[in-house]
Design an enzyme around this catalytic site. Structure first.
Site, mmCIF file in Angstrom:
data_model
loop_
_atom_site.group_PDB
_atom_site.id
_atom_site.type_symbol
_atom_site.label_atom_id
_atom_site.label_comp_id
_atom_site.label_asym_id
_atom_site.label_seq_id
_atom_site.Cartn_x
_atom_site.Cartn_y
_atom_site.Cartn_z
ATOM 1 N N ASP A 29 0.851 -1.191 0.000
ATOM 2 C CA ASP A 29 0.000 0.000 0.000
ATOM 3 C C ASP A 29 0.885 1.239 0.000
ATOM 4 O OD1 ASP A 29 -3.218 0.527 0.964
ATOM 5 O OD2 ASP A 29 -1.809 2.202 1.115
ATOM 6 N N ILE A 30 0.497 2.234 -0.801
ATOM 7 C CA ILE A 30 1.300 3.444 -0.944
ATOM 8 C C ILE A 30 1.279 4.292 0.331
ATOM 9 C CG2 ILE A 30 -0.475 5.027 -1.845
ATOM 10 C CD1 ILE A 30 1.532 5.730 -4.099
ATOM 11 N N ASN A 84 -12.826 -3.437 2.265
ATOM 12 C CA ASN A 84 -13.774 -2.341 2.425
ATOM 13 C C ASN A 84 -14.699 -2.346 1.210
ATOM 14 O OD1 ASN A 84 -12.558 -1.453 4.823
ATOM 15 N ND2 ASN A 84 -11.052 -0.246 3.685
ATOM 16 N N GLY A 90 -15.793 2.518 3.531
ATOM 17 C CA GLY A 90 -14.460 3.106 3.449
ATOM 18 C C GLY A 90 -13.716 2.770 2.170
ATOM 19 N N SER A 92 -12.279 3.386 -1.359
ATOM 20 C CA SER A 92 -11.938 4.564 -2.165
ATOM 21 C C SER A 92 -11.453 4.181 -3.559
ATOM 22 C CB SER A 92 -10.884 5.418 -1.457
ATOM 23 O OG SER A 92 -9.690 4.691 -1.275
ATOM 24 N N HIS A 97 -9.985 -5.116 -3.479
ATOM 25 C CA HIS A 97 -8.646 -5.299 -2.920
ATOM 26 C C HIS A 97 -8.757 -5.733 -1.472
ATOM 27 C CE1 HIS A 97 -9.844 -1.064 -2.637
ATOM 28 N NE2 HIS A 97 -9.223 -1.038 -1.456
ATOM 29 N N LEU A 98 -7.974 -6.745 -1.151
ATOM 30 C CA LEU A 98 -7.920 -7.253 0.221
ATOM 31 C C LEU A 98 -6.737 -6.604 0.923
ATOM 32 C CD1 LEU A 98 -8.977 -9.315 2.320
ATOM 33 C CD2 LEU A 98 -7.385 -10.977 1.337
ATOM 34 N N HIS A 99 -7.021 -5.849 1.992
ATOM 35 C CA HIS A 99 -5.936 -5.288 2.801
ATOM 36 C C HIS A 99 -5.385 -6.390 3.699
ATOM 37 C CE1 HIS A 99 -6.824 -0.842 2.294
ATOM 38 N NE2 HIS A 99 -8.015 -1.320 1.981
HETATM 39 P P1 AMP Z 1 -9.734 1.491 0.248
HETATM 40 O O1 AMP Z 1 -9.911 2.793 0.984
HETATM 41 O O2 AMP Z 1 -10.124 0.272 1.047
HETATM 42 O O3 AMP Z 1 -10.404 1.531 -1.116
HETATM 43 O O4 AMP Z 1 -8.184 1.315 0.031
HETATM 44 C C1 AMP Z 1 -7.503 1.885 -1.026
HETATM 45 C C2 AMP Z 1 -6.055 1.782 -0.681
HETATM 46 O O5 AMP Z 1 -5.300 1.934 -1.855
HETATM 47 C C3 AMP Z 1 -5.571 2.818 0.325
HETATM 48 O O6 AMP Z 1 -5.036 2.177 1.464
HETATM 49 C C4 AMP Z 1 -4.501 3.601 -0.456
HETATM 50 O O7 AMP Z 1 -3.415 3.985 0.343
HETATM 51 C C5 AMP Z 1 -4.097 2.592 -1.526
HETATM 52 N N1 AMP Z 1 -3.562 3.138 -2.761
HETATM 53 C C6 AMP Z 1 -4.066 4.143 -3.504
HETATM 54 N N2 AMP Z 1 -3.325 4.346 -4.610
HETATM 55 C C7 AMP Z 1 -2.318 3.436 -4.559
HETATM 56 C C8 AMP Z 1 -1.206 3.134 -5.411
HETATM 57 N N3 AMP Z 1 -0.981 3.818 -6.549
HETATM 58 N N4 AMP Z 1 -0.365 2.146 -5.038
HETATM 59 C C9 AMP Z 1 -0.577 1.456 -3.904
HETATM 60 N N5 AMP Z 1 -1.618 1.686 -3.068
HETATM 61 C C10 AMP Z 1 -2.464 2.661 -3.383
#
Ligand code: AMP
Ligand code: ZN
Length: 111
Positions: A29-30, A84, A90, A92, A97-99
């Protein structure tokens, strides 16, 4: 609008890739919120976990298998896996995507 995570799968946008299989990609994650914060995504676009469950349940399982395997490799003392879903959930980025979170004690309940 173009999907950010499809662009990562296609190599159009760089990512710090941790591991991949034919169906699943894991990258850091960035904006990490824990020492291990990895996103595990299906290579084929699904908007969220609900859609992925219907379209490709075996890939959903593969996401959890990869999370468990990475956690084991890193000898995490427990970990959290979270999809999410939707605005109030939450979410975005609207590519499922699985955290995978670990490397510190995580509080419960989340915010
Ligand atoms: P969510 O809020 O569950 O949709 O998580 C989206 C996640 O994607 C967040 O934790 C961001 O930090 C991550 N994210 C957004 N853009 C990038 C990227 N270019 N590379 C890696 N992670 C990203
Ligand atoms: Zn996508």
């Amino acid at each position: 609008m173009k999907c950010l995570f499809c662009a990562i799968v296609n190599g159009e946008i760089p990512a710090d890739i941790v591991r991949q299989s034919d169906n699943v990609l894991a990258f850091n994650d960035i904006n990490p919120v824990a020492p291990t914060h990895i996103l595990i995504i299906p290579k084929i676009h699904s908007e969220n976990a609900a859609e992925l469950t219907l379209a490709n349940p075996e890939v959903l399982i593969e996401c959890f298998e990869m999370a468990a395997s990475i956690a084991k490799e890193r000898e995490l003392n427990g970990y959290r896996t979270v999809f999410n879903t939707g605005a109030d959930g939450g979410q975005s980025v609207f590519h499922a995507h699985l955290h995978l979170l670990g490397g510190r004690a995580l509080s419960w309940p989340p915010g």
